[in-house]
Motif scaffolding. Structure first.
Motif, mmCIF file in Angstrom:
data_model
loop_
_atom_site.group_PDB
_atom_site.id
_atom_site.type_symbol
_atom_site.label_atom_id
_atom_site.label_comp_id
_atom_site.label_asym_id
_atom_site.label_seq_id
_atom_site.Cartn_x
_atom_site.Cartn_y
_atom_site.Cartn_z
ATOM 1 N N ASP A 200 -27.208 -4.622 7.026
ATOM 2 C CA ASP A 200 -26.008 -4.918 6.245
ATOM 3 C C ASP A 200 -26.313 -5.021 4.744
ATOM 4 O OD1 ASP A 200 -23.336 -5.378 6.010
ATOM 5 O OD2 ASP A 200 -23.461 -7.544 6.342
ATOM 6 N N HIS A 201 -27.257 -4.229 4.274
ATOM 7 C CA HIS A 201 -27.681 -4.225 2.855
ATOM 8 C C HIS A 201 -28.098 -5.619 2.380
ATOM 9 C CE1 HIS A 201 -26.404 -0.075 2.499
ATOM 10 N NE2 HIS A 201 -25.278 -0.410 3.087
ATOM 11 N N ASN A 202 -28.416 -6.507 3.321
ATOM 12 C CA ASN A 202 -28.847 -7.863 2.969
ATOM 13 C C ASN A 202 -30.345 -7.819 2.641
ATOM 14 O OD1 ASN A 202 -30.062 -10.429 3.305
ATOM 15 N ND2 ASN A 202 -28.261 -11.147 4.440
ATOM 16 N N PRO A 203 -30.729 -8.092 1.382
ATOM 17 C CA PRO A 203 -32.133 -7.921 0.976
ATOM 18 C C PRO A 203 -33.103 -8.770 1.800
ATOM 19 C CG PRO A 203 -30.748 -8.614 -0.896
ATOM 20 C CD PRO A 203 -29.865 -8.567 0.306
ATOM 21 N N GLU A 204 -32.643 -9.950 2.245
ATOM 22 C CA GLU A 204 -33.558 -10.796 3.035
ATOM 23 C C GLU A 204 -33.838 -10.186 4.410
ATOM 24 O OE1 GLU A 204 -32.330 -14.948 3.287
ATOM 25 O OE2 GLU A 204 -32.129 -14.921 1.090
ATOM 26 N N ILE A 205 -32.742 -9.690 5.054
ATOM 27 C CA ILE A 205 -32.938 -9.066 6.381
ATOM 28 C C ILE A 205 -33.788 -7.803 6.216
ATOM 29 C CG2 ILE A 205 -31.788 -8.079 8.416
ATOM 30 C CD1 ILE A 205 -29.333 -9.753 7.745
ATOM 31 N N GLU A 206 -33.499 -7.051 5.139
ATOM 32 C CA GLU A 206 -34.253 -5.804 4.920
ATOM 33 C C GLU A 206 -35.740 -6.112 4.702
ATOM 34 O OE1 GLU A 206 -32.365 -2.624 2.688
ATOM 35 O OE2 GLU A 206 -34.345 -2.057 1.927
ATOM 36 N N ALA A 208 -37.378 -8.625 5.883
ATOM 37 C CA ALA A 208 -37.968 -9.028 7.166
ATOM 38 C C ALA A 208 -38.253 -7.799 8.024
ATOM 39 C CB ALA A 208 -37.016 -9.975 7.896
ATOM 40 N N VAL A 209 -37.338 -6.831 7.978
ATOM 41 C CA VAL A 209 -37.531 -5.594 8.757
ATOM 42 C C VAL A 209 -38.752 -4.841 8.230
ATOM 43 C CG1 VAL A 209 -36.533 -3.319 9.209
ATOM 44 C CG2 VAL A 209 -35.124 -5.356 9.472
ATOM 45 N N ILE A 210 -38.851 -4.752 6.911
ATOM 46 C CA ILE A 210 -39.989 -4.045 6.308
ATOM 47 C C ILE A 210 -41.300 -4.772 6.635
ATOM 48 C CG2 ILE A 210 -41.082 -3.454 4.084
ATOM 49 C CD1 ILE A 210 -38.211 -2.748 3.091
ATOM 50 N N ALA A 211 -41.233 -6.104 6.649
ATOM 51 C CA ALA A 211 -42.450 -6.892 6.943
ATOM 52 C C ALA A 211 -42.961 -6.634 8.358
ATOM 53 C CB ALA A 211 -42.169 -8.374 6.736
ATOM 54 N N SER A 212 -42.071 -6.172 9.259
ATOM 55 C CA SER A 212 -42.506 -5.888 10.630
ATOM 56 C C SER A 212 -43.335 -4.597 10.708
ATOM 57 C CB SER A 212 -41.286 -5.777 11.561
ATOM 58 O OG SER A 212 -40.584 -4.565 11.326
ATOM 59 N N GLU A 213 -43.290 -3.825 9.643
ATOM 60 C CA GLU A 213 -44.001 -2.543 9.620
ATOM 61 C C GLU A 213 -45.373 -2.703 8.957
ATOM 62 O OE1 GLU A 213 -43.811 0.319 10.742
ATOM 63 O OE2 GLU A 213 -41.751 0.705 11.344
#
Ligand code: NAD
Length: 253
Positions: A200-206, A208-213
């Motif tokens: 949802d273009h939410n920088p915090e969620i994004e 966290a998603v990037i941190a999983s990679e």
């Protein structure tokens, strides 16, 4: 430079967006004639235009992969258009809503299974029949890293994608001697509308998603498409029944 798929006839489902569009464009770049299929008409037209702009040949056939009659018509239409079907990428999919297993809504479970698992099988069923008639072919299913490991809050998606991996291995064994190779690609987090809607273009969620990679970034649709096209091509002629992670190291953790 020689093109890897010169003269081949290819089909990509879910080709109106994201990974499917990138795959359809790359198939055409490598010399294949491409059937672009999706429920998204406008997105598919964009894909066809992108292929034609680079001098390739593409046709759109609308199909909801969860509907057996539409899938039958898709494969019939593909064969009518190009005379055969050499490469098929079963890629259409949805992410669905997030909830733990004990609370997961049954209607969402059914929708995800219908598209992400039954839809892949319905397509494979028709593609295999055509490939048997013509003496061979190559199928690649878009599974997911979530087809190899668990992901909390996504029980239906994970179960469906594990199902795709199992179906891929089973069919690969069944048709190995019939010159039909069947593989799956398991993308990690790829920057497509599926992910941008989920974050949802939410920088915090994004973040966290990037941190999983492990590689510290999302993959691109083109990086996933490279694996889909390579597995379909003759370069992968001794590979069948694999579920190949294209995931920046996600499932190696
Ligand atoms: P996307 O939303 O950009 O594209 C998916 C396409 O599938 C859309 O054009 C949509 O209209 C189409 N589609 C949905 N339901 C359909 C149906 N019933 N019949 C026909 N078409 C239908 O998403 P994407 O990220 O490009 O996803 C492509 C595939 O990759 C999906 O199977 C997805 O599960 C898988 N995948 C994506 C990621 C990721 O991070 N983006 C990771 C792992 C796996």
């Amino acid at each position: 430079m020689s093109r890897r798929l010169e003269g081949k006839a290819a089909l990509v489902t879910g080709a109106g967006s994201g990974i499917g569009r990138a795959a359809a464009v790359l198939f055409a770049k490598e010399g294949a004639r491409v059937i672009v299929s999706d429920v998204n008409v406008a997105g598919s037209e964009e894909t066809v235009t992108a292929i034609q702009k680079q001098g390739g040949e593409a046709r759109f056939i609308r199909c909801d992969v969860s509907k057996p009659a539409e899938v039958e018509a898709l494969i019939r239409g593909a064969v009518e258009a190009f005379g055969r079907l050499d490469c098929a990428v079963n890629n259409a999919g949805i992410s669905g809503s997030m909830a733990p297993t004990g609370d997961y809504p049954e209607d969402m479970w059914d929708r995800i299974m219908a598209t992400n698992l039954k839809g892949v099988w319905l397509c494979m069923k028709q593609e295999i029949q055509q490939m048997l008639k013509q003496g061979g072919g190559s199928i690649v299913n878009t599974a997911s890293a979530a087809g190899l490991v668990g992901v909390q809050m996504a029980p239906a998606y994970v179960a469906a994608k594990h199902g795709v991996v199992g179906l891929t291995k089973t069919a690969a064994l069944e048709y190995a001697k019939a010159n039909i190779r069947i593989n799956a690609v398991c993308p990690g987090v790829i920057r497509t509308p599926m992910i941008t809607v989920a974050t949802d273009h939410n920088p915090e969620i994004e973040a966290a998603v990037i941190a999983s990679e492990p590689v510290g970034r999302m993959g691109t649709p083109e990086e996933a498409a490279e694996a889909l096209v390579w597995l379909c091509s003759g370069a992968a002629s001794f590979i069948t029944g694999v579920a190949l992670p294209v995931d920046g190291g996600l499932v190696a953790q």
